[in-house]
Design a protein around this motif. Structure first.
Motif, PDB file in Angstrom:
ATOM      1  N   THR A   1       0.810  -1.228   0.000  1.00  0.00           N
ATOM      2  CA  THR A   1       0.000   0.000   0.000  1.00  0.00           C
ATOM      3  C   THR A   1       0.840   1.273   0.000  1.00  0.00           C
ATOM      4  OG1 THR A   1      -0.129   0.270   2.422  1.00  0.00           O
ATOM      5  CG2 THR A   1      -1.704  -1.249   1.392  1.00  0.00           C
ATOM      6  N   PHE A   2       2.160   1.147   0.144  1.00  0.00           N
ATOM      7  CA  PHE A   2       3.008   2.328   0.283  1.00  0.00           C
ATOM      8  C   PHE A   2       3.031   3.136  -1.012  1.00  0.00           C
ATOM      9  CE2 PHE A   2       6.077   0.520   3.760  1.00  0.00           C
ATOM     10  CZ  PHE A   2       4.980   0.278   4.573  1.00  0.00           C
ATOM     11  N   ARG A   3       3.173   4.422  -0.878  1.00  0.00           N
ATOM     12  CA  ARG A   3       3.172   5.323  -2.036  1.00  0.00           C
ATOM     13  C   ARG A   3       4.291   4.993  -3.009  1.00  0.00           C
ATOM     14  NH1 ARG A   3       3.561  11.585  -0.660  1.00  0.00           N
ATOM     15  NH2 ARG A   3       5.590  10.845   0.097  1.00  0.00           N
ATOM     16  N   ASN A   4       5.460   4.581  -2.501  1.00  0.00           N
ATOM     17  CA  ASN A   4       6.616   4.341  -3.373  1.00  0.00           C
ATOM     18  C   ASN A   4       6.721   2.888  -3.834  1.00  0.00           C
ATOM     19  OD1 ASN A   4       7.294   3.152  -0.975  1.00  0.00           O
ATOM     20  ND2 ASN A   4       9.338   4.064  -0.819  1.00  0.00           N
ATOM     21  N   ALA A   5       5.642   2.107  -3.716  1.00  0.00           N
ATOM     22  CA  ALA A   5       5.695   0.672  -4.034  1.00  0.00           C
ATOM     23  C   ALA A   5       5.008   0.352  -5.354  1.00  0.00           C
ATOM     24  CB  ALA A   5       5.073  -0.123  -2.898  1.00  0.00           C
ATOM     25  N   GLU A   6       5.071   1.269  -6.304  1.00  0.00           N
ATOM     26  CA  GLU A   6       4.366   1.056  -7.569  1.00  0.00           C
ATOM     27  C   GLU A   6       4.888  -0.170  -8.309  1.00  0.00           C
ATOM     28  OE1 GLU A   6       1.430   1.309 -10.031  1.00  0.00           O
ATOM     29  OE2 GLU A   6       1.639   2.726  -8.361  1.00  0.00           O
ATOM     30  N   ALA A   7       6.200  -0.396  -8.263  1.00  0.00           N
ATOM     31  CA  ALA A   7       6.761  -1.560  -8.957  1.00  0.00           C
ATOM     32  C   ALA A   7       6.241  -2.853  -8.341  1.00  0.00           C
ATOM     33  CB  ALA A   7       8.287  -1.513  -8.907  1.00  0.00           C
ATOM     34  N   LEU A   8       6.173  -2.894  -7.004  1.00  0.00           N
ATOM     35  CA  LEU A   8       5.655  -4.086  -6.339  1.00  0.00           C
ATOM     36  C   LEU A   8       4.180  -4.299  -6.684  1.00  0.00           C
ATOM     37  CD1 LEU A   8       5.877  -6.440  -4.351  1.00  0.00           C
ATOM     38  CD2 LEU A   8       5.400  -4.816  -2.498  1.00  0.00           C
ATOM     39  N   ARG A   9       3.404  -3.209  -6.730  1.00  0.00           N
ATOM     40  CA  ARG A   9       1.992  -3.348  -7.077  1.00  0.00           C
ATOM     41  C   ARG A   9       1.830  -3.910  -8.489  1.00  0.00           C
ATOM     42  NH1 ARG A   9       1.591   1.121  -3.586  1.00  0.00           N
ATOM     43  NH2 ARG A   9       2.032   2.657  -5.203  1.00  0.00           N
ATOM     44  N   LYS A  10       2.673  -3.468  -9.404  1.00  0.00           N
ATOM     45  CA  LYS A  10       2.606  -3.991 -10.771  1.00  0.00           C
ATOM     46  C   LYS A  10       2.888  -5.487 -10.787  1.00  0.00           C
ATOM     47  CE  LYS A  10       4.509  -3.414 -15.423  1.00  0.00           C
ATOM     48  NZ  LYS A  10       5.466  -2.645 -16.277  1.00  0.00           N
ATOM     49  N   THR A  11       3.927  -5.910 -10.034  1.00  0.00           N
ATOM     50  CA  THR A  11       4.254  -7.336  -9.958  1.00  0.00           C
ATOM     51  C   THR A  11       3.115  -8.113  -9.312  1.00  0.00           C
ATOM     52  OG1 THR A  11       6.628  -6.894  -9.828  1.00  0.00           O
ATOM     53  CG2 THR A  11       5.872  -9.023  -9.005  1.00  0.00           C
ATOM     54  N   ALA A  12       2.586  -7.591  -8.202  1.00  0.00           N
ATOM     55  CA  ALA A  12       1.532  -8.287  -7.467  1.00  0.00           C
ATOM     56  C   ALA A  12       0.286  -8.482  -8.307  1.00  0.00           C
ATOM     57  CB  ALA A  12       1.199  -7.529  -6.190  1.00  0.00           C
ATOM     58  N   SER A  13       0.027  -7.547  -9.200  1.00  0.00           N
ATOM     59  CA  SER A  13      -1.175  -7.659 -10.036  1.00  0.00           C
ATOM     60  C   SER A  13      -1.110  -8.864 -10.959  1.00  0.00           C
ATOM     61  CB  SER A  13      -1.355  -6.375 -10.854  1.00  0.00           C
ATOM     62  OG  SER A  13      -0.374  -6.277 -11.879  1.00  0.00           O
ATOM     63  N   GLN A  14       0.117  -9.368 -11.201  1.00  0.00           N
ATOM     64  CA  GLN A  14       0.306 -10.469 -12.144  1.00  0.00           C
ATOM     65  C   GLN A  14       0.588 -11.803 -11.461  1.00  0.00           C
ATOM     66  OE1 GLN A  14       3.494  -9.089 -14.686  1.00  0.00           O
ATOM     67  NE2 GLN A  14       2.566  -7.090 -14.933  1.00  0.00           N
ATOM     68  N   LEU A  15       0.712 -11.822 -10.149  1.00  0.00           N
ATOM     69  CA  LEU A  15       1.045 -13.054  -9.431  1.00  0.00           C
ATOM     70  C   LEU A  15      -0.179 -13.962  -9.335  1.00  0.00           C
ATOM     71  CD1 LEU A  15       3.221 -11.602  -6.520  1.00  0.00           C
ATOM     72  CD2 LEU A  15       4.023 -12.804  -8.562  1.00  0.00           C
ATOM     73  N   PRO A  16       0.038 -15.281  -9.348  1.00  0.00           N
ATOM     74  CA  PRO A  16      -1.096 -16.210  -9.246  1.00  0.00           C
ATOM     75  C   PRO A  16      -1.698 -16.182  -7.837  1.00  0.00           C
ATOM     76  CG  PRO A  16       0.985 -17.414  -9.227  1.00  0.00           C
ATOM     77  CD  PRO A  16       1.328 -15.988  -9.521  1.00  0.00           C
ATOM     78  N   LEU A  17      -2.981 -15.915  -7.752  1.00  0.00           N
ATOM     79  CA  LEU A  17      -3.622 -15.762  -6.446  1.00  0.00           C
ATOM     80  C   LEU A  17      -3.548 -17.038  -5.621  1.00  0.00           C
ATOM     81  CD1 LEU A  17      -5.209 -13.967  -4.514  1.00  0.00           C
ATOM     82  CD2 LEU A  17      -7.312 -14.651  -5.715  1.00  0.00           C
ATOM     83  N   ASP A  18      -3.495 -18.185  -6.268  1.00  0.00           N
ATOM     84  CA  ASP A  18      -3.468 -19.432  -5.517  1.00  0.00           C
ATOM     85  C   ASP A  18      -2.100 -19.744  -4.918  1.00  0.00           C
ATOM     86  OD1 ASP A  18      -2.104 -20.102  -7.839  1.00  0.00           O
ATOM     87  OD2 ASP A  18      -3.273 -21.910  -8.248  1.00  0.00           O
ATOM     88  N   ARG A  19      -1.151 -18.789  -5.047  1.00  0.00           N
ATOM     89  CA  ARG A  19       0.173 -18.979  -4.437  1.00  0.00           C
ATOM     90  C   ARG A  19       0.532 -17.805  -3.531  1.00  0.00           C
ATOM     91  NH1 ARG A  19       3.382 -22.273  -7.458  1.00  0.00           N
ATOM     92  NH2 ARG A  19       4.862 -22.124  -5.739  1.00  0.00           N
ATOM     93  N   LEU A  20      -0.458 -17.012  -3.130  1.00  0.00           N
ATOM     94  CA  LEU A  20      -0.201 -15.828  -2.319  1.00  0.00           C
ATOM     95  C   LEU A  20      -0.768 -15.957  -0.908  1.00  0.00           C
ATOM     96  CD1 LEU A  20      -1.009 -12.963  -4.868  1.00  0.00           C
ATOM     97  CD2 LEU A  20       1.194 -14.090  -4.418  1.00  0.00           C
ATOM     98  N   LEU A  21      -0.055 -15.336   0.034  1.00  0.00           N
ATOM     99  CA  LEU A  21      -0.543 -15.145   1.393  1.00  0.00           C
ATOM    100  C   LEU A  21      -0.550 -13.644   1.675  1.00  0.00           C
ATOM    101  CD1 LEU A  21       1.498 -17.879   3.340  1.00  0.00           C
ATOM    102  CD2 LEU A  21      -0.683 -18.139   2.157  1.00  0.00           C
TER     103      LEU A  21
END
Length: 261
Positions: free
Chosen positions: A180-200
């Motif tokens: 959620t951090f303001r400077n975490a745009e790169a992480l948000r982009k990666t997270a949007s593409q990660l398989p939900l069935d492998r996330l916690l």
């Protein structure tokens, strides 16, 4: 029926006031959080952590020493002995933390390898802490055959290529308030593409409070902020993300048993 919500990585015992643990747990339960993994950072607090889990059936715990820990450095046999407690469902947190800058981190790498060996001997997955050390973390996991142990990369912040290699090893990836951090745009982009069935999802309480609680001591109740952010990124409902990440938790940590009532 409300979805199940799990904070897969928190530290009740590191809240500023000792009595805050019970209050934070009650607050989180009132907010709809169902289960918690209260993660060890040293062996000295083992009795306190297992005691807390004995009093609270929905709080699991682990056995291990943080990569920066300065207390007792247990042997494989000592870690395995600690892991025999029925409330312990994982080894860790372990891994590498290069946050202090350039230097000799060989001792951390040795400790990391020891924890992986303990995970294998105990038949438990590992909780991996990796800060500013993605290449060495991945290399050691591969060299030690950690795919036979499994586990989670806690507080995942790396790029999509690193994510793929970790997923290929069979590891789950846990997302924290950093998402959620303001400077975490790169992480948000990666997270949007990660398989939900492998996330916690996790809080890492009392650290890394998510927006809109930045600057405060983090609370397990706020794992819902991480869920909401991830749901938006994946164009899914918060309910679906909560339920899937909860199911993933029990798949990642087979020794964790949900309550029947």
């Amino acid at each position: 029926m409300a979805p199940m919500i799990i904070d897969s990585h928190c530290h009740f015992h590191l809240l500023e006031e000792p009595e805050s643990a019970d209050a934070a747990l009650a607050e989180a339960r009132a907010a709809g959080v169902d289960y918690f993994l209260n993660v060890a950072v040293d062996t000295e607090s083992h009795d306190a952590l297992t005691g807390f889990s004995e009093r609270h059936a929905r709080v699991f715990t682990s056995a291990g020493v943080h990569p920066c820990g300065t207390g007792e450095d247990p042997s494989v046999d000592e870690l395995v002995a600690l892991a025999q407690h029925p409330r312990v469902i994982a080894i860790g947190e372990t891994g590498l933390d290069y946050g202090a800058g350039p230097g000799d981190y060989g001792w951390q790498q040795t400790r990391f390898r020891r924890h992986i060996e303990a995970g294998r001997a105990a038949g438990l997955p590992i909780i991996v802490h990796s800060r500013l050390a993605p290449a060495d973390t991945l290399r050691i996991l591969q060299e030690e055959g950690a795919e036979d142990v499994g586990g989670v990369i806690h507080c995942f912040v790396e790029d999509a290529d690193t994510a793929k290699e970790l997923l290929d090893l069979g590891f789950y990836l846990s997302l924290s308030g950093i998402l959620t951090f303001r400077n975490a745009e790169a992480l948000r982009k990666t997270a949007s593409q990660l398989p939900l069935d492998r996330l916690l999802v996790e809080t890492d309480c009392p650290y890394l409070a998510p927006v809109p609680h930045r600057g405060q001591e983090n609370r397990p109740a706020w794992v819902t902020e991480v869920i909401d952010c991830l749901a938006g990124l994946q164009q899914n409902s918060a309910e679906a993300v909560a339920q899937q990440t909860a199911e993933n938790f029990f798949a990642c940590f087979p020794q964790a048993q949900p309550q029947t009532s």
